[in-house]
Scaffold this motif. Sequence first.
Motif, PDB file in Angstrom:
ATOM      1  N   LEU A  85      42.768 -21.857 -20.406  1.00  0.00           N
ATOM      2  CA  LEU A  85      41.449 -22.310 -20.243  1.00  0.00           C
ATOM      3  C   LEU A  85      40.617 -21.730 -21.462  1.00  0.00           C
ATOM      4  CD1 LEU A  85      41.111 -21.751 -16.311  1.00  0.00           C
ATOM      5  CD2 LEU A  85      40.606 -23.720 -17.395  1.00  0.00           C
ATOM      6  N   PHE A  86      40.828 -20.463 -21.975  1.00  0.00           N
ATOM      7  CA  PHE A  86      40.076 -20.050 -23.184  1.00  0.00           C
ATOM      8  C   PHE A  86      40.886 -19.613 -24.117  1.00  0.00           C
ATOM      9  CE2 PHE A  86      37.238 -19.500 -19.427  1.00  0.00           C
ATOM     10  CZ  PHE A  86      36.239 -20.077 -19.809  1.00  0.00           C
ATOM     11  N   PRO A  87      41.437 -20.428 -25.035  1.00  0.00           N
ATOM     12  CA  PRO A  87      42.403 -20.489 -25.971  1.00  0.00           C
ATOM     13  C   PRO A  87      42.185 -19.816 -27.107  1.00  0.00           C
ATOM     14  CG  PRO A  87      42.226 -22.875 -25.892  1.00  0.00           C
ATOM     15  CD  PRO A  87      41.344 -22.045 -24.903  1.00  0.00           C
ATOM     16  N   GLU A  88      40.837 -19.964 -27.466  1.00  0.00           N
ATOM     17  CA  GLU A  88      40.212 -19.473 -28.723  1.00  0.00           C
ATOM     18  C   GLU A  88      39.487 -18.128 -28.820  1.00  0.00           C
ATOM     19  OE1 GLU A  88      41.152 -20.914 -31.357  1.00  0.00           O
ATOM     20  OE2 GLU A  88      41.550 -22.864 -30.345  1.00  0.00           O
ATOM     21  N   LYS A  89      39.252 -17.649 -29.882  1.00  0.00           N
ATOM     22  CA  LYS A  89      38.753 -16.235 -30.104  1.00  0.00           C
ATOM     23  C   LYS A  89      37.264 -16.342 -29.682  1.00  0.00           C
ATOM     24  CE  LYS A  89      40.843 -13.078 -33.075  1.00  0.00           C
ATOM     25  NZ  LYS A  89      41.968 -13.542 -33.615  1.00  0.00           N
ATOM     26  N   ASN A  90      36.429 -17.394 -29.882  1.00  0.00           N
ATOM     27  CA  ASN A  90      35.264 -17.901 -29.657  1.00  0.00           C
ATOM     28  C   ASN A  90      35.052 -18.021 -28.045  1.00  0.00           C
ATOM     29  OD1 ASN A  90      36.041 -20.122 -29.349  1.00  0.00           O
ATOM     30  ND2 ASN A  90      35.224 -21.066 -30.769  1.00  0.00           N
ATOM     31  N   LYS A  92      35.660 -20.399 -26.399  1.00  0.00           N
ATOM     32  CA  LYS A  92      35.230 -21.921 -26.085  1.00  0.00           C
ATOM     33  C   LYS A  92      36.086 -22.459 -24.895  1.00  0.00           C
ATOM     34  CE  LYS A  92      34.007 -25.764 -28.557  1.00  0.00           C
ATOM     35  NZ  LYS A  92      34.955 -26.573 -29.061  1.00  0.00           N
ATOM     36  N   LEU A  93      35.479 -23.041 -24.041  1.00  0.00           N
ATOM     37  CA  LEU A  93      36.417 -23.694 -23.033  1.00  0.00           C
ATOM     38  C   LEU A  93      37.235 -24.667 -23.612  1.00  0.00           C
ATOM     39  CD1 LEU A  93      37.117 -24.158 -19.988  1.00  0.00           C
ATOM     40  CD2 LEU A  93      34.953 -25.455 -19.981  1.00  0.00           C
ATOM     41  N   ASN A  94      38.647 -24.815 -22.987  1.00  0.00           N
ATOM     42  CA  ASN A  94      39.506 -25.829 -23.268  1.00  0.00           C
ATOM     43  C   ASN A  94      39.372 -26.829 -22.430  1.00  0.00           C
ATOM     44  OD1 ASN A  94      41.623 -27.416 -23.942  1.00  0.00           O
ATOM     45  ND2 ASN A  94      42.954 -26.048 -23.308  1.00  0.00           N
ATOM     46  N   ASN A  95      38.856 -28.169 -22.709  1.00  0.00           N
ATOM     47  CA  ASN A  95      38.605 -29.039 -21.565  1.00  0.00           C
ATOM     48  C   ASN A  95      39.896 -29.520 -21.129  1.00  0.00           C
ATOM     49  OD1 ASN A  95      35.877 -29.252 -21.309  1.00  0.00           O
ATOM     50  ND2 ASN A  95      35.527 -29.975 -23.311  1.00  0.00           N
ATOM     51  N   LEU A  96      40.886 -29.715 -21.697  1.00  0.00           N
ATOM     52  CA  LEU A  96      42.336 -29.988 -21.490  1.00  0.00           C
ATOM     53  C   LEU A  96      42.756 -29.090 -20.301  1.00  0.00           C
ATOM     54  CD1 LEU A  96      44.132 -31.255 -24.388  1.00  0.00           C
ATOM     55  CD2 LEU A  96      42.937 -32.723 -22.796  1.00  0.00           C
ATOM     56  N   GLY A  97      42.322 -27.913 -20.303  1.00  0.00           N
ATOM     57  CA  GLY A  97      43.078 -26.643 -19.578  1.00  0.00           C
ATOM     58  C   GLY A  97      41.912 -27.184 -18.107  1.00  0.00           C
ATOM     59  N   LEU A  98      40.677 -27.326 -18.188  1.00  0.00           N
ATOM     60  CA  LEU A  98      40.118 -27.607 -16.946  1.00  0.00           C
ATOM     61  C   LEU A  98      40.531 -28.611 -16.446  1.00  0.00           C
ATOM     62  CD1 LEU A  98      37.182 -26.639 -15.686  1.00  0.00           C
ATOM     63  CD2 LEU A  98      36.034 -28.194 -17.114  1.00  0.00           C
ATOM     64  N   ASP A  99      40.658 -29.751 -17.179  1.00  0.00           N
ATOM     65  CA  ASP A  99      41.035 -30.657 -16.430  1.00  0.00           C
ATOM     66  C   ASP A  99      42.678 -30.673 -15.811  1.00  0.00           C
ATOM     67  OD1 ASP A  99      40.857 -33.641 -16.419  1.00  0.00           O
ATOM     68  OD2 ASP A  99      42.861 -33.844 -17.424  1.00  0.00           O
ATOM     69  N   PHE A 100      43.375 -29.984 -16.347  1.00  0.00           N
ATOM     70  CA  PHE A 100      44.521 -29.806 -15.678  1.00  0.00           C
ATOM     71  C   PHE A 100      44.483 -29.135 -14.210  1.00  0.00           C
ATOM     72  CE2 PHE A 100      48.016 -26.747 -14.801  1.00  0.00           C
ATOM     73  CZ  PHE A 100      49.009 -27.720 -14.307  1.00  0.00           C
ATOM     74  N   TYR A 101      43.632 -27.921 -14.291  1.00  0.00           N
ATOM     75  CA  TYR A 101      43.423 -27.261 -13.022  1.00  0.00           C
ATOM     76  C   TYR A 101      42.804 -28.121 -11.895  1.00  0.00           C
ATOM     77  CZ  TYR A 101      45.815 -23.201 -15.061  1.00  0.00           C
ATOM     78  OH  TYR A 101      46.867 -22.722 -15.654  1.00  0.00           O
ATOM     79  N   ASN A 102      41.680 -28.984 -12.438  1.00  0.00           N
ATOM     80  CA  ASN A 102      41.202 -29.958 -11.672  1.00  0.00           C
ATOM     81  C   ASN A 102      42.155 -30.858 -10.905  1.00  0.00           C
ATOM     82  OD1 ASN A 102      38.426 -29.220 -11.658  1.00  0.00           O
ATOM     83  ND2 ASN A 102      37.910 -30.088 -13.515  1.00  0.00           N
ATOM     84  N   ARG A 103      43.036 -31.391 -11.615  1.00  0.00           N
ATOM     85  CA  ARG A 103      43.793 -32.288 -11.391  1.00  0.00           C
ATOM     86  C   ARG A 103      44.844 -31.742 -10.335  1.00  0.00           C
ATOM     87  NH1 ARG A 103      47.065 -35.131 -15.234  1.00  0.00           N
ATOM     88  NH2 ARG A 103      46.490 -33.370 -16.712  1.00  0.00           N
ATOM     89  N   LEU A 104      45.385 -30.390 -10.604  1.00  0.00           N
ATOM     90  CA  LEU A 104      46.071 -29.625  -9.971  1.00  0.00           C
ATOM     91  C   LEU A 104      45.628 -29.315  -8.272  1.00  0.00           C
ATOM     92  CD1 LEU A 104      49.079 -28.050  -9.786  1.00  0.00           C
ATOM     93  CD2 LEU A 104      47.485 -25.964 -10.394  1.00  0.00           C
ATOM     94  N   LEU A 105      44.523 -28.939  -8.498  1.00  0.00           N
ATOM     95  CA  LEU A 105      43.881 -28.714  -7.263  1.00  0.00           C
ATOM     96  C   LEU A 105      43.625 -29.801  -6.371  1.00  0.00           C
ATOM     97  CD1 LEU A 105      41.514 -25.793  -8.198  1.00  0.00           C
ATOM     98  CD2 LEU A 105      42.831 -25.567  -6.243  1.00  0.00           C
ATOM     99  N   ASP A 106      43.207 -30.842  -7.045  1.00  0.00           N
ATOM    100  CA  ASP A 106      43.404 -32.293  -6.406  1.00  0.00           C
ATOM    101  C   ASP A 106      44.626 -32.644  -5.589  1.00  0.00           C
ATOM    102  OD1 ASP A 106      40.491 -31.924  -6.944  1.00  0.00           O
ATOM    103  OD2 ASP A 106      40.611 -33.765  -8.624  1.00  0.00           O
ATOM    104  N   GLU A 107      45.530 -32.511  -6.454  1.00  0.00           N
ATOM    105  CA  GLU A 107      46.765 -32.990  -5.921  1.00  0.00           C
ATOM    106  C   GLU A 107      47.027 -31.963  -4.640  1.00  0.00           C
ATOM    107  OE1 GLU A 107      48.172 -35.607  -6.990  1.00  0.00           O
ATOM    108  OE2 GLU A 107      49.884 -35.476  -5.715  1.00  0.00           O
ATOM    109  N   ILE A 108      46.887 -30.751  -4.603  1.00  0.00           N
ATOM    110  CA  ILE A 108      47.291 -29.678  -3.551  1.00  0.00           C
ATOM    111  C   ILE A 108      46.477 -30.278  -2.512  1.00  0.00           C
ATOM    112  CG2 ILE A 108      46.905 -27.339  -2.758  1.00  0.00           C
ATOM    113  CD1 ILE A 108      47.339 -26.535  -5.729  1.00  0.00           C
ATOM    114  N   HIS A 109      45.253 -30.559  -2.498  1.00  0.00           N
ATOM    115  CA  HIS A 109      44.617 -30.941  -1.396  1.00  0.00           C
ATOM    116  C   HIS A 109      44.780 -32.284  -1.009  1.00  0.00           C
ATOM    117  CE1 HIS A 109      41.812 -27.635  -0.536  1.00  0.00           C
ATOM    118  NE2 HIS A 109      41.708 -27.415  -2.194  1.00  0.00           N
ATOM    119  N   LYS A 110      45.297 -33.285  -2.015  1.00  0.00           N
ATOM    120  CA  LYS A 110      45.761 -34.482  -1.320  1.00  0.00           C
ATOM    121  C   LYS A 110      47.037 -34.490  -0.674  1.00  0.00           C
ATOM    122  CE  LYS A 110      47.279 -38.540  -3.717  1.00  0.00           C
ATOM    123  NZ  LYS A 110      47.860 -38.958  -4.932  1.00  0.00           N
TER     124      LYS A 110
END
Length: 441
Positions: A85-90, A92-110
């Motif tokens: 989620l936060f790969p960098e020193k600054n 900054k949010l990694n949107n691909l990480g955010l997207d992964f956990y969104n999809r994961l949680l959605d799938e779990i609920h599905k």
Amino acid sequence: MHNLSVIQEFPSDFIFGVATSSYQIEGNKNGDCGLSIWDDFARKKLNGIDGKEACRHLDFFKEDIKLIKDAGFKSYRFSFSWPRLFPEKNQKLNNLGLDFYNRLLDEIHKQELEPYPTLYHWDLPIRFQDQGGWTNKDTAKYFSDFALFIAEHFSDRYNKIATINEPWCVSWLSHYLGEHAPGIKDLRSAAQAMHNILYAHGLAVTALKSISSSEVGIVLNNEYASPINDDPNNIDAANLFDAIYNRWFSDAIFLGKYPEIALEVLGKYLPSEFRDDLKIISTPIDWLGLNYYTRSLIKNYKSNDGINYECLRGDLKKTDMDWEFYPQGLGYFIERIHNEYNKKIPIYITENGMANKDFLNEKNEIIDLDRIEYFDLHLKEVLKCLNKGIPIKGYFAWSLMDNYEWSFGYEKRFGMVYVDYQSFKRIPKKSYYEFQKYLCV
Ligand code: FCB
């Protein structure tokens, strides 16, 4: 011959689930994931055997969740990867990480499973290690920011969340024994980490609760201490082992103090304000996760640093980790939490399982009878405690599938599903079908 018919005796609202963790299964080479202390440790100490591929859960998560569903489990315990989620020193949010956990949680609920996320299962972003990692109290503050982020983005999709997985492993195993990342062998560092990881937990409880009403817990691993005989020196040694391994964490969380015999050796390394911190550390939690695997035989051993014990293995039946089958220990700790710490706290067995030398037979099956026996014996202990009226609410088998077993790499197989690390094919083992037989009725 063992089977899991004991499952039929559990109340219908008892939750059976499976557990995994991010670094052990996801594979961090894709999705712009950042490096963690485990990548560094693997490069330096494990001949580069790391979690770059792991089980490639990042690609196969839908299939993996379907496996959980198809076996009849009701919930899934997984962890968020902080460096994903936060790969960098600054920061900054990694949107691909955010997207992964969104999809994961959605799938779990599905799939109508209940998610039991954990905030931290050991993959500390490498940037924090450069500043001392868990020996630096600031890491706890960064962790609390991370907790806030998770609650803001995901708390609409979970009802329960754990802060830290196994603070003993994060601190003692990794900073005194040096067996886990960051591989430090130093008593001062261990004591600091033992305190800071709990402080991080305490701050995170408040952070999580400031955003949502989800129930917050922590996952402790307990190991039973058997003195090698009744020589008083060995009994003292076992008590010290128990104080450092187990009671340090449970006393702090439930009672707001550290055990005296552990403080005698570790107290001098703690920050002067540690007693104030204990007020934060003991912020009430809503549930407790207990991970249990085995016992140790403890013998007195005179050391220079005051850690006067050594751990041995006995003659009981063993797993592929050389860990003895000792199911009584699980019952012992459930009763101890209930009777000595908090009669009301709901208890979840958040991990329990065994490594086995699993192989595919000529029919392409994996017949892991010892694992079925292990689950059976431990589930019987859980049932005994339930029948005494202790509020045990769930049991999560470790693990859904074979995965990266930390310093043992891919050698040790803990899964109910076999993973072929060439093709990444998942092959359910007999233990998986055994759960299915009793859960899908
Ligand atoms: C526990 C860890 C888990 C796994 C099992 C075998 O200590 O939480 O990640 O490695 O042991």
